[in-house]
Design a protein around this motif. Structure first.
Motif, PDB file in Angstrom:
ATOM      1  N   ASP A 161      42.441 -50.161  19.250  1.00 17.63           N
ATOM      2  CA  ASP A 161      42.781 -48.749  19.456  1.00 17.63           C
ATOM      3  C   ASP A 161      43.728 -48.254  18.374  1.00 17.63           C
ATOM      4  OD1 ASP A 161      41.206 -48.710  21.703  1.00 17.63           O
ATOM      5  OD2 ASP A 161      42.879 -48.947  23.128  1.00 17.63           O
ATOM      6  N   SER A 162      44.711 -49.076  18.050  1.00 14.35           N
ATOM      7  CA  SER A 162      45.673 -48.686  17.014  1.00 14.35           C
ATOM      8  C   SER A 162      44.984 -48.522  15.667  1.00 14.35           C
ATOM      9  CB  SER A 162      46.777 -49.741  16.918  1.00 14.35           C
ATOM     10  OG  SER A 162      47.628 -49.464  15.845  1.00 14.35           O
ATOM     11  N   LEU A 163      44.119 -49.473  15.317  1.00 12.75           N
ATOM     12  CA  LEU A 163      43.404 -49.386  14.048  1.00 12.75           C
ATOM     13  C   LEU A 163      42.484 -48.169  14.017  1.00 12.75           C
ATOM     14  CD1 LEU A 163      42.517 -53.129  13.419  1.00 12.75           C
ATOM     15  CD2 LEU A 163      44.161 -51.737  12.174  1.00 12.75           C
ATOM     16  N   LYS A 164      41.825 -47.913  15.125  1.00 14.89           N
ATOM     17  CA  LYS A 164      40.927 -46.759  15.185  1.00 14.89           C
ATOM     18  C   LYS A 164      41.725 -45.467  15.061  1.00 14.89           C
ATOM     19  CE  LYS A 164      37.183 -44.687  17.702  1.00 14.89           C
ATOM     20  NZ  LYS A 164      36.264 -44.761  18.782  1.00 14.89           N
ATOM     21  N   GLU A 165      42.877 -45.401  15.728  1.00 12.12           N
ATOM     22  CA  GLU A 165      43.724 -44.217  15.644  1.00 12.12           C
ATOM     23  C   GLU A 165      44.209 -44.007  14.214  1.00 12.12           C
ATOM     24  OE1 GLU A 165      46.565 -43.646  18.927  1.00 12.12           O
ATOM     25  OE2 GLU A 165      48.047 -43.380  17.340  1.00 12.12           O
ATOM     26  N   ASN A 166      44.645 -45.085  13.577  1.00 13.08           N
ATOM     27  CA  ASN A 166      45.084 -44.979  12.179  1.00 13.08           C
ATOM     28  C   ASN A 166      43.934 -44.574  11.265  1.00 13.08           C
ATOM     29  OD1 ASN A 166      47.700 -45.664  12.804  1.00 13.08           O
ATOM     30  ND2 ASN A 166      47.427 -47.826  12.350  1.00 13.08           N
ATOM     31  N   LEU A 167      42.750 -45.117  11.517  1.00  7.74           N
ATOM     32  CA  LEU A 167      41.582 -44.768  10.719  1.00  7.74           C
ATOM     33  C   LEU A 167      41.213 -43.304  10.909  1.00  7.74           C
ATOM     34  CD1 LEU A 167      39.472 -45.900   8.785  1.00  7.74           C
ATOM     35  CD2 LEU A 167      38.057 -46.409  10.776  1.00  7.74           C
ATOM     36  N   ASP A 168      41.306 -42.822  12.140  1.00  7.99           N
ATOM     37  CA  ASP A 168      41.017 -41.404  12.393  1.00  7.99           C
ATOM     38  C   ASP A 168      42.015 -40.513  11.665  1.00  7.99           C
ATOM     39  OD1 ASP A 168      38.879 -42.103  13.973  1.00  7.99           O
ATOM     40  OD2 ASP A 168      39.966 -41.875  15.875  1.00  7.99           O
ATOM     41  N   LYS A 169      43.292 -40.891  11.700  1.00 11.99           N
ATOM     42  CA  LYS A 169      44.310 -40.113  10.982  1.00 11.99           C
ATOM     43  C   LYS A 169      44.017 -40.113   9.487  1.00 11.99           C
ATOM     44  CE  LYS A 169      48.158 -40.874  14.193  1.00 11.99           C
ATOM     45  NZ  LYS A 169      49.459 -41.544  14.360  1.00 11.99           N
ATOM     46  N   LEU A 170      43.682 -41.297   8.958  1.00 10.12           N
ATOM     47  CA  LEU A 170      43.373 -41.402   7.540  1.00 10.12           C
ATOM     48  C   LEU A 170      42.150 -40.565   7.190  1.00 10.12           C
ATOM     49  CD1 LEU A 170      43.990 -42.779   4.817  1.00 10.12           C
ATOM     50  CD2 LEU A 170      42.427 -44.588   5.507  1.00 10.12           C
ATOM     51  N   SER A 171      41.136 -40.618   8.038  1.00 13.60           N
ATOM     52  CA  SER A 171      39.924 -39.834   7.794  1.00 13.60           C
ATOM     53  C   SER A 171      40.233 -38.345   7.796  1.00 13.60           C
ATOM     54  CB  SER A 171      38.866 -40.132   8.856  1.00 13.60           C
ATOM     55  OG  SER A 171      38.450 -41.456   8.770  1.00 13.60           O
ATOM     56  N   ALA A 172      41.054 -37.910   8.740  1.00 15.64           N
ATOM     57  CA  ALA A 172      41.413 -36.495   8.795  1.00 15.64           C
ATOM     58  C   ALA A 172      42.169 -36.090   7.532  1.00 15.64           C
ATOM     59  CB  ALA A 172      42.258 -36.213  10.032  1.00 15.64           C
ATOM     60  N   ARG A 173      43.098 -36.944   7.087  1.00 10.58           N
ATOM     61  CA  ARG A 173      43.839 -36.647   5.856  1.00 10.58           C
ATOM     62  C   ARG A 173      42.902 -36.608   4.652  1.00 10.58           C
ATOM     63  NH1 ARG A 173      48.866 -40.645   5.904  1.00 10.58           N
ATOM     64  NH2 ARG A 173      47.246 -41.868   6.875  1.00 10.58           N
TER      65      ARG A 173
END
Length: 162
Positions: free
Chosen positions: A29-41
């Motif tokens: 979940d943490s990795l997915k959340e970080n990946l989503d944030k990175l993707s949005a950026r």
């Protein structure tokens, strides 16, 4: 994975695997959340780069530097996608490993039952096995005592002859 740890009979093992599964889920979940944030950026950066490229072309007609920045951003986005794929593969590998552990546990239980059945058919009980072990220990001490006595006698004989 949640289903697999529930099938473990031993409470200690079950609690251990429950914690491990929860830890893996939290990491995922943490990795997915970080990946989503990175993707949005990355999406935002790419959009900004496009807008800058359009503005630069309007101003001076030469947007090569902006296009280079845009290409760098596109490569970073591709790298993020590849990272996401690798995380998914690692998760599926973890699930496969846990299922294999469950299968091995079942096989070991079957082997243990068969071994106990064989011991019961031979007629060896725990008390007989303990008696055999005790006899083995006594025999070992008798052998050691015999070795010591033999060494003492050889030494005394040697002293007597010299």
């Amino acid at each position: 994975m949640d289903r697999l740890w529930r099938s473990i009979a031993s409470k200690g093992q079950r609690d251990l695997w429950k914690r491990k599964v929860e830890q893996v889920a939290e990491e995922g979940d943490s990795l997915k959340e970080n990946l989503d944030k990175l993707s949005a950026r990355q999406q935002q950066r790419m959009q900004e780069a496009k807008e800058r490229a359009e503005l630069m072309q309007r101003v001076n007609g030469d947007g090569e530097l902006v296009l280079k920045i845009f290409d760098d951003e596109a490569r970073a986005m591709e790298s993020a996608r590849n990272s996401h794929i690798m995380v998914e593969e690692a998760y599926s590998t973890g699930v496969a490993i846990l299922s294999k552990y469950a299968e091995q546990k079942d096989r070991l239980k079957i082997a243990q039952r068969k071994a106990l059945d064989i011991l019961n058919t031979v007629g060896l009980s725990n008390s007989v096995l303990k008696l055999i072990e005790r006899r083995h220990r006594v025999d070992k001490w008798v052998a050691y005592a015999g070795m010591i006595i033999t060494v003492i006698l050889v030494y005394m004989f040697w002293r007597w002859t010299h």
